[in-house]
Scaffold this motif. Structure first.
Motif, PDB file in Angstrom:
ATOM      1  N   ILE A   1      19.685  18.522  -8.725  1.00  0.00           N
ATOM      2  CA  ILE A   1      18.462  18.723  -9.926  1.00  0.00           C
ATOM      3  C   ILE A   1      19.213  18.662 -11.123  1.00  0.00           C
ATOM      4  O   ILE A   1      19.601  19.521 -11.215  1.00  0.00           O
ATOM      5  N   ASP A   2      18.559  18.129 -11.793  1.00  0.00           N
ATOM      6  CA  ASP A   2      18.961  18.585 -13.060  1.00  0.00           C
ATOM      7  C   ASP A   2      18.451  19.755 -13.991  1.00  0.00           C
ATOM      8  O   ASP A   2      17.555  20.413 -13.161  1.00  0.00           O
ATOM      9  N   GLU A   3      19.055  20.229 -14.882  1.00  0.00           N
ATOM     10  CA  GLU A   3      18.732  21.401 -15.446  1.00  0.00           C
ATOM     11  C   GLU A   3      17.452  22.453 -15.411  1.00  0.00           C
ATOM     12  O   GLU A   3      16.594  22.758 -15.580  1.00  0.00           O
ATOM     13  N   HIS A   4      16.474  20.923 -16.104  1.00  0.00           N
ATOM     14  CA  HIS A   4      15.614  21.234 -16.671  1.00  0.00           C
ATOM     15  C   HIS A   4      14.204  22.149 -14.959  1.00  0.00           C
ATOM     16  O   HIS A   4      13.558  22.753 -15.259  1.00  0.00           O
ATOM     17  N   GLN A   5      14.968  21.060 -14.153  1.00  0.00           N
ATOM     18  CA  GLN A   5      13.823  20.992 -12.939  1.00  0.00           C
ATOM     19  C   GLN A   5      14.863  22.479 -12.245  1.00  0.00           C
ATOM     20  O   GLN A   5      13.846  23.782 -12.382  1.00  0.00           O
ATOM     21  N   LEU A   6      15.941  23.062 -12.646  1.00  0.00           N
ATOM     22  CA  LEU A   6      16.465  24.183 -12.292  1.00  0.00           C
ATOM     23  C   LEU A   6      15.818  25.647 -12.831  1.00  0.00           C
ATOM     24  O   LEU A   6      15.314  26.693 -13.130  1.00  0.00           O
ATOM     25  N   ILE A   7      15.828  25.043 -14.078  1.00  0.00           N
ATOM     26  CA  ILE A   7      14.865  26.202 -15.851  1.00  0.00           C
ATOM     27  C   ILE A   7      13.588  26.448 -14.951  1.00  0.00           C
ATOM     28  O   ILE A   7      12.942  27.827 -14.763  1.00  0.00           O
ATOM     29  N   ARG A   8      12.861  25.011 -14.650  1.00  0.00           N
ATOM     30  CA  ARG A   8      11.499  25.700 -14.115  1.00  0.00           C
ATOM     31  C   ARG A   8      11.482  26.201 -12.795  1.00  0.00           C
ATOM     32  O   ARG A   8      10.429  27.355 -12.916  1.00  0.00           O
ATOM     33  N   ILE A   9      12.175  26.244 -11.839  1.00  0.00           N
ATOM     34  CA  ILE A   9      12.292  26.965 -10.781  1.00  0.00           C
ATOM     35  C   ILE A   9      12.850  28.298 -10.378  1.00  0.00           C
ATOM     36  O   ILE A   9      11.988  29.529 -10.378  1.00  0.00           O
ATOM     37  N   LYS A  10      13.315  28.016 -11.837  1.00  0.00           N
ATOM     38  CA  LYS A  10      13.970  30.459 -12.548  1.00  0.00           C
ATOM     39  C   LYS A  10      12.978  30.565 -12.714  1.00  0.00           C
ATOM     40  O   LYS A  10      12.527  31.752 -12.153  1.00  0.00           O
ATOM     41  N   GLN A  11      11.937  30.110 -13.375  1.00  0.00           N
ATOM     42  CA  GLN A  11      10.949  30.701 -14.119  1.00  0.00           C
ATOM     43  C   GLN A  11       9.267  31.127 -12.696  1.00  0.00           C
ATOM     44  O   GLN A  11       8.938  32.336 -13.422  1.00  0.00           O
ATOM     45  N   ALA A  12       9.482  29.811 -11.988  1.00  0.00           N
ATOM     46  CA  ALA A  12       8.262  30.529 -10.875  1.00  0.00           C
ATOM     47  C   ALA A  12       8.840  31.186 -10.483  1.00  0.00           C
ATOM     48  O   ALA A  12       8.120  31.920  -9.732  1.00  0.00           O
ATOM     49  N   LEU A  13      10.020  32.042  -9.794  1.00  0.00           N
ATOM     50  CA  LEU A  13      10.764  32.701  -9.224  1.00  0.00           C
ATOM     51  C   LEU A  13      10.667  34.268 -10.398  1.00  0.00           C
ATOM     52  O   LEU A  13      11.000  35.473  -9.337  1.00  0.00           O
ATOM     53  N   SER A  14      10.503  33.973 -11.662  1.00  0.00           N
ATOM     54  CA  SER A  14      10.211  35.079 -12.180  1.00  0.00           C
ATOM     55  C   SER A  14       9.214  36.211 -12.545  1.00  0.00           C
ATOM     56  O   SER A  14       8.410  35.103 -12.155  1.00  0.00           O
ATOM     57  N   ASP A  15       9.080  36.933 -12.657  1.00  0.00           N
ATOM     58  CA  ASP A  15       7.848  38.130 -13.194  1.00  0.00           C
ATOM     59  C   ASP A  15       7.184  37.721 -14.236  1.00  0.00           C
ATOM     60  O   ASP A  15       7.091  38.672 -15.167  1.00  0.00           O
TER      61      ASP A  15
END
Length: 159
Positions: free
Chosen positions: A134-148
């Motif tokens: 998946i593209d980087e923009h997708q990964l950034i959103r996933i990372k943000q969703a996984l964080s507090d």
């Protein structure tokens, strides 16, 4: 992504000129911590589920509707994880747009993941450490969703 009727109406008079549009995206988690992704019919890439709110529709309601329409998964929006302006997109027919995307962290509450419309070739649940390409923009959103972390937004000024 299917073009909503209200955008077709605007395009009838606006032509191909750039439209600034609202967008919503979901990082949907199931009880096992897996993420729901869809393989898009337009470009064959795996991505978070997303869409365009209808006029007057609240963004959280829009993403819950979009997730169900695209995947048959029922979810609840838990929080906003990111607000970000995307890049300009020029489609094959010459239409130009730019989305202001609101990304929600969502929790699946029912349904079985399957292709539920013509916007996806496939949908499925993926372990966080075993995502398809998946593209980087997708990964950034996933990372943000996984964080507090608090909701991400760009504070860059354009003075």
């Amino acid at each position: 992504m299917a073009t909503p009727d209200f955008i077709r109406t605007i395009r009838a008079s606006a032509g191909h000129q750039m439209l600034w549009l609202p967008g919503v995206s979901a990082v949907v988690f199931d009880d096992q911590g897996r993420i729901l992704l869809g393989q898009r019919a337009d470009n064959h890439r795996w991505a978070l589920l997303s869409g365009i709110p209808e006029p007057g529709e609240q963004p959280a309601a829009a993403i819950v509707r979009e997730v169900y329409e695209e995947s048959a998964v029922r979810c609840v929006a838990e929080r906003v994880v990111m607000v970000k302006s995307g890049e300009r997109i020029t489609y094959g027919n010459g239409d130009v747009c730019q989305f202001m995307d609101i990304t929600f962290r969502c929790r699946a509450v029912g349904g079985e993941a399957r292709v539920n419309d013509d916007e996806s070739l496939a949908v499925g649940w993926f372990e966080v450490d075993a995502l398809p390409t998946i593209d980087e923009h997708q990964l950034i959103r996933i990372k943000q969703a996984l964080s507090d972390e608090p909701t991400w937004f760009d504070t860059t000024s354009f003075e």
